[in-house]
Motif scaffolding. Structure first.
Motif, short mmCIF file in Angstrom:
data_model
loop_
_atom_site.label_atom_id
_atom_site.label_comp_id
_atom_site.label_asym_id
_atom_site.label_seq_id
_atom_site.Cartn_x
_atom_site.Cartn_y
_atom_site.Cartn_z
N THR A 58 50.39 26.85 52.27
CA THR A 58 49.14 26.43 51.63
C THR A 58 49.29 24.95 51.28
O THR A 58 50.34 24.52 50.79
CB THR A 58 48.92 27.17 50.28
N ARG A 59 48.24 24.17 51.53
CA ARG A 59 48.28 22.77 51.09
C ARG A 59 48.16 22.73 49.57
O ARG A 59 47.45 23.53 49.00
CB ARG A 59 47.08 21.99 51.66
N PHE A 60 48.86 21.80 48.93
CA PHE A 60 48.68 21.71 47.48
C PHE A 60 48.04 20.40 47.08
O PHE A 60 48.14 19.39 47.76
CB PHE A 60 49.98 21.95 46.71
N VAL B 104 57.39 19.68 50.77
CA VAL B 104 57.25 21.13 50.96
C VAL B 104 58.04 21.81 49.86
O VAL B 104 59.20 21.46 49.63
CB VAL B 104 57.82 21.55 52.34
N ILE B 105 57.41 22.74 49.15
CA ILE B 105 58.19 23.51 48.18
C ILE B 105 58.06 25.00 48.49
O ILE B 105 57.06 25.44 49.05
CB ILE B 105 57.80 23.22 46.71
N TYR B 106 59.10 25.75 48.13
CA TYR B 106 59.15 27.18 48.43
C TYR B 106 58.95 27.96 47.14
O TYR B 106 59.71 27.80 46.18
CB TYR B 106 60.51 27.52 49.07
N LYS B 107 57.93 28.81 47.15
CA LYS B 107 57.59 29.57 45.93
C LYS B 107 58.78 30.34 45.37
O LYS B 107 58.99 30.37 44.17
CB LYS B 107 56.46 30.56 46.25
N ASP B 108 59.56 30.96 46.28
CA ASP B 108 60.64 31.81 45.76
C ASP B 108 61.88 31.02 45.33
O ASP B 108 62.84 31.59 44.83
CB ASP B 108 61.01 32.92 46.77
N LYS B 109 61.85 29.71 45.50
CA LYS B 109 62.95 28.88 45.01
C LYS B 109 62.67 28.29 43.62
O LYS B 109 63.56 27.72 42.99
CB LYS B 109 63.20 27.70 45.99
N LYS C 137 57.36 13.78 55.76
CA LYS C 137 56.72 12.49 56.02
C LYS C 137 55.35 12.41 55.38
O LYS C 137 54.96 11.39 54.83
CB LYS C 137 56.61 12.27 57.52
N LYS C 138 54.58 13.52 55.44
CA LYS C 138 53.18 13.41 55.04
C LYS C 138 52.60 14.66 54.37
O LYS C 138 51.96 14.58 53.33
CB LYS C 138 52.35 13.07 56.28
N ASP C 139 52.83 15.84 55.00
CA ASP C 139 52.17 17.05 54.52
C ASP C 139 52.65 17.47 53.13
O ASP C 139 53.82 17.30 52.79
CB ASP C 139 52.44 18.21 55.50
N ARG C 140 51.73 18.03 52.36
CA ARG C 140 52.11 18.57 51.04
C ARG C 140 51.81 20.06 51.06
O ARG C 140 50.66 20.46 51.01
CB ARG C 140 51.30 17.86 49.96
N LEU C 141 52.86 20.87 51.14
CA LEU C 141 52.69 22.30 51.35
C LEU C 141 53.49 23.13 50.36
O LEU C 141 54.56 22.74 49.90
CB LEU C 141 53.17 22.68 52.77
#
Lengths: 319, 319
Positions: B307-309, B238-243, B294-298
């Motif tokens: 949003t999934r990436f 998971v990554i945060y756009k504002d970071k 664990k699994k999701d890419r967001l």
């Protein structure tokens, strides 16, 4: 399937599978930023060789299998020329976008065929698109007990070569003649010894290097390569025309064409035989073709006539 | 002077002189069949990278000095991405026959500039003619105490980057725009931070790698490269756009053009910053941009929208 469908990362996955083999000393192989390999001696021998379409090879003359085989062979020859043992190979490819994925898989089959003979691990490289022709760039890493340079030859040493010379250059002539009318990629190779020597050279290490004072591989031609030894060792050389090993196949083919086979043996490149110097009484299965002198560089024919020689052979950029 | 006058062996002699420098652990350098170098640890880190004219660079946008600098930088970045220390560089060049010798000397000046910063020895390679564009293929050898792969990320780890992202991609846009009308070889580079980041990237090692679980360098774009870590480690992210660190220069330039700077930061390649994972409480000067799952890419924006990436960025052959 076209490469444009497989994509860079799809191709890397396929090649990684194909390159499974001897990975005992490889802690990181294909697919990471770099490879990590065990070096068993404290000195590594490293060589890089580049093959460019239209300069080093013509896809009308060679199959991809043969090209992959030769690509590793030319690098291997440089490791043997230092007295080294080959260990790890890195493959960088610039590939035209319209290529089929199978072309590259076939190239790797040829590469793997030769790598298995010498227990070489394919550990990495780079794969990218080329806007013009196919470009192969390889780096082979090995180790050596005793390193043999070009610079150790001494006046009085004998000059030796490990095999017949000129076969590859004549093979290339034959290929050019036969294939002038053939289509790219429809090529099946003729199987004569001469063309085989050009398309799939088979470098071999010198078994016993103790006593050997200098060595290199004949890639640009006997005269130009012997000249490298002379320059680096600051010596001269005398070679005898009738001592230069010429294969029966080269002799016969040259005779039919009304050509002097020695033209090919002296100046033809890509034989990938080893040229070395050692004391005159050196015991070897190799052919003794002359002696190292203090300064003069001479070719002597069977009637004793002397001619000075220059560094003639293949040199990039020179016209 | 034209290369056709200098010749292959003349050029090698010139380059050998130019590359004198740190040769302490080099027992055979440029000019023999292969190089012989000391490897101080029992594991060597090796990477190869190829740069092809028209694909990786345009001689209308870069000076030869900058190109030589970048050529080593992209290889250096891969060694740093493994946690390694660079030692020896091999340079293979395919050079168009009409080039001036000075072009290659200038390229080596750029190369030497960066090599001196990191005490890297240039030990060999290959020099040959190219029928089409300029081709650079390099192999950099290093050593490492602890090797950091792409495959060690664990759910819960933080995701970090060492610098601002997207500058290089925007720099390339600016160069394309500014130089559309300029002649080849008459190019003087604009000096903004964005174009500099594209033309002369400056890879830096991660100072403290203890605790780091996975690492790579961002060469194809944040999303595509983060995806490599996910694939190899069998995790999500998971990554945060504002970071995501965006430079003031990129933000301003994008604003003027009415573009979203994050387009460049997420998908633009060639930043050559390091992307790594480490436990969440890891102390570092790097920017934390997300967490391994664990699994999701967001991707999550500042309003919490997810949003999934996908692995979007630069991939060779793909259209």
């Amino acid at each position: 399937m076209l490469l444009s469908k497989t994509g860079e990362f799809g191709l890397i996955k396929k090649l990684k599978k194909q390159c499974s083999g001897n990975m005992k000393d490889v802690s990181v192989g294909i697919g990471d930023d770099a490879a990590a390999v065990r070096i068993k001696k404290d000195t590594a021998i490293v060589t890089s060789d580049m093959l460019i379409e239209g300069v080093h090879f013509d896809l009308a003359f060679t199959t991809f299998f043969q090209l992959g085989y030769k690509f590793l062979a030319v690098n291997l020859s440089d490791i043997f020329a230092m007295g080294g043992k080959p260990e790890y190979f890195l493959v960088s490819l610039g590939i035209p976008g319209h290529f089929k994925t199978s072309y590259i898989e076939e190239l790797y089959e040829g590469l793997m065929k030769l790598s298995k003979k010498h227990a070489i691990s394919i550990v990495g490289g780079d794969t990218c698109r080329s806007k013009s022709g196919l470009v192969l760039s390889g780096t082979l890493i090995g180790t050596a007990g005793k390193i043999i340079k070009r610079s150790g030859a001494k006046a009085g040493d004998g000059i030796y070569v490990t095999g017949t010379l000129g076969d590859s250059a004549m093979g290339l002539q034959l290929l050019k003649k036969r294939n002038r009318k053939m289509n790219k990629f429809s090529f099946t190779s003729p199987s004569s010894m001469l063309t085989k020597k050009h398309l799939m050279p088979e470098p071999k290490p010198l078994k016993n290097t103790s006593g050997v004072t200098s060595m290199l591989d004949i890639s640009d031609g006997l005269l130009i390569d012997l000249n490298h030894i002379c320059e680096e060792s600051n010596v001269g050389a005398v070679i005898y025309k009738d001592k230069i090993p010429v294969s029966r196949e080269l002799a016969e083919t040259a005779k039919k064409a009304g050509l002097d086979p020695l033209r090919f043996s002296l100046k033809g490149g890509e034989d990938y035989e080893l040229l070395f110097t050692a004391p005159p009484n050196y015991k070897t299965a190799a052919y003794k073709i002359g002696e190292i002198t203090k300064k003069d560089r001479l070719i002597i024919d069977k009637n004793g006539r002397e001619t000075r020689f220059k560094a003639e052979g293949y040199e990039h950029f020179k016209r």
